[in-house]
Design a protein around this motif. Structure first.
Motif, mmCIF file in Angstrom:
data_model
loop_
_atom_site.group_PDB
_atom_site.id
_atom_site.type_symbol
_atom_site.label_atom_id
_atom_site.label_comp_id
_atom_site.label_asym_id
_atom_site.label_seq_id
_atom_site.Cartn_x
_atom_site.Cartn_y
_atom_site.Cartn_z
ATOM 1 N N LYS A 144 1.080 -1.036 0.245
ATOM 2 C CA LYS A 144 -0.172 0.208 0.109
ATOM 3 C C LYS A 144 0.759 0.609 -0.263
ATOM 4 C CE LYS A 144 -4.401 -1.580 2.192
ATOM 5 N NZ LYS A 144 -5.446 -2.078 3.315
ATOM 6 N N ASP A 145 1.697 1.196 0.536
ATOM 7 C CA ASP A 145 3.404 2.492 0.649
ATOM 8 C C ASP A 145 3.569 2.433 -0.574
ATOM 9 O OD1 ASP A 145 2.004 2.782 3.810
ATOM 10 O OD2 ASP A 145 3.897 2.288 4.191
ATOM 11 N N THR A 146 3.470 1.696 -1.693
ATOM 12 C CA THR A 146 4.131 1.818 -2.850
ATOM 13 C C THR A 146 3.463 2.402 -3.844
ATOM 14 O OG1 THR A 146 5.548 -0.075 -1.422
ATOM 15 C CG2 THR A 146 5.615 0.423 -4.464
ATOM 16 N N ARG A 147 4.489 3.246 -4.505
ATOM 17 C CA ARG A 147 3.287 3.789 -5.538
ATOM 18 C C ARG A 147 3.836 3.173 -6.973
ATOM 19 N NH1 ARG A 147 -0.755 4.711 -7.473
ATOM 20 N NH2 ARG A 147 -0.927 6.738 -9.392
ATOM 21 N N ILE A 148 5.572 2.970 -7.149
ATOM 22 C CA ILE A 148 6.159 2.729 -8.558
ATOM 23 C C ILE A 148 6.144 1.133 -8.051
ATOM 24 C CG2 ILE A 148 7.319 2.975 -10.443
ATOM 25 C CD1 ILE A 148 5.126 4.852 -10.080
ATOM 26 N N ALA A 149 6.159 0.072 -7.922
ATOM 27 C CA ALA A 149 6.227 -1.315 -8.318
ATOM 28 C C ALA A 149 7.504 -1.799 -10.081
ATOM 29 C CB ALA A 149 5.207 -2.392 -7.892
ATOM 30 N N VAL A 150 7.810 -2.355 -9.414
ATOM 31 C CA VAL A 150 8.413 -2.795 -10.236
ATOM 32 C C VAL A 150 8.313 -4.533 -10.902
ATOM 33 C CG1 VAL A 150 10.915 -3.922 -11.210
ATOM 34 C CG2 VAL A 150 10.628 -1.571 -9.980
#
Length: 161
Positions: free
Chosen positions: A17-23
């Motif tokens: 939830k705290d991540t805006r851009i994932a890889v």
């Protein structure tokens, strides 16, 4: 204190939830691994993640040929490495629900445009590292540099989704 499966899932969910851009990492036709940043749209549970993408891309073609993927997440809460499979989903209602201004920046048309689709990732496992915080991490790293002691960089576990 014993950590439960639900506690571990909660930790994984919070980092995601705290991540805006994932890889997103996928297998290219020649067998090499390719990673690309993807804007986090939503997840119903840590085991189901949604991204918006264009249908006619190398990424989509590669995933249709070999659906195995990894998605990594990084936030101040910690890190998650999620393994699973991905597939194209053409649910227009879900696409409209998830469409936001950032999707419009990267893709032409809107959620009604047939070239825009969802990429759904069905997670199998998630390995996570829970961060003890910036100050604590810096102290532990410094401790590892000046002594033979191994730094304590937080909890690490793998959870089945």
């Amino acid at each position: 204190m014993t950590t439960t499966h639900d506690d571990q899932l909660g930790t994984v969910a919070q980092i995601m939830k705290d991540t805006r851009i994932a890889v997103l990492t996928y297998v290219a036709p020649g067998g090499s691994l390719v990673s690309t940043p993807m804007g986090m749209q939503d997840f119903e549970h840590p085991g189901t993640i949604w991204f918006i993408t264009e249908r006619d891309t190398d990424k989509v073609h590669a995933i249709e040929a070999d659906p195995r993927v990894n998605v990594s997440f990084s936030s101040k809460s910690g890190w998650v490495s999620l393994t699973g499979t991905a597939h194209v989903d053409e649910d227009r209602a879900k696409l409209k629900e998830l469409w936001d201004a950032s999707a419009g920046i990267f893709m032409s048309g809107g959620p009604e445009d047939a070239s825009n689709v969802l990429l759904a990732v069905d997670g199998a496992t998630a390995e996570f590292w829970e961060s003890p915080g910036k100050v604590s991490t810096a102290i532990q790293l410094a401790k590892g540099l000046v002594s033979d002691a191994e730094p304590d960089l937080g909890d690490n576990a793998t959870v089945t989704l």
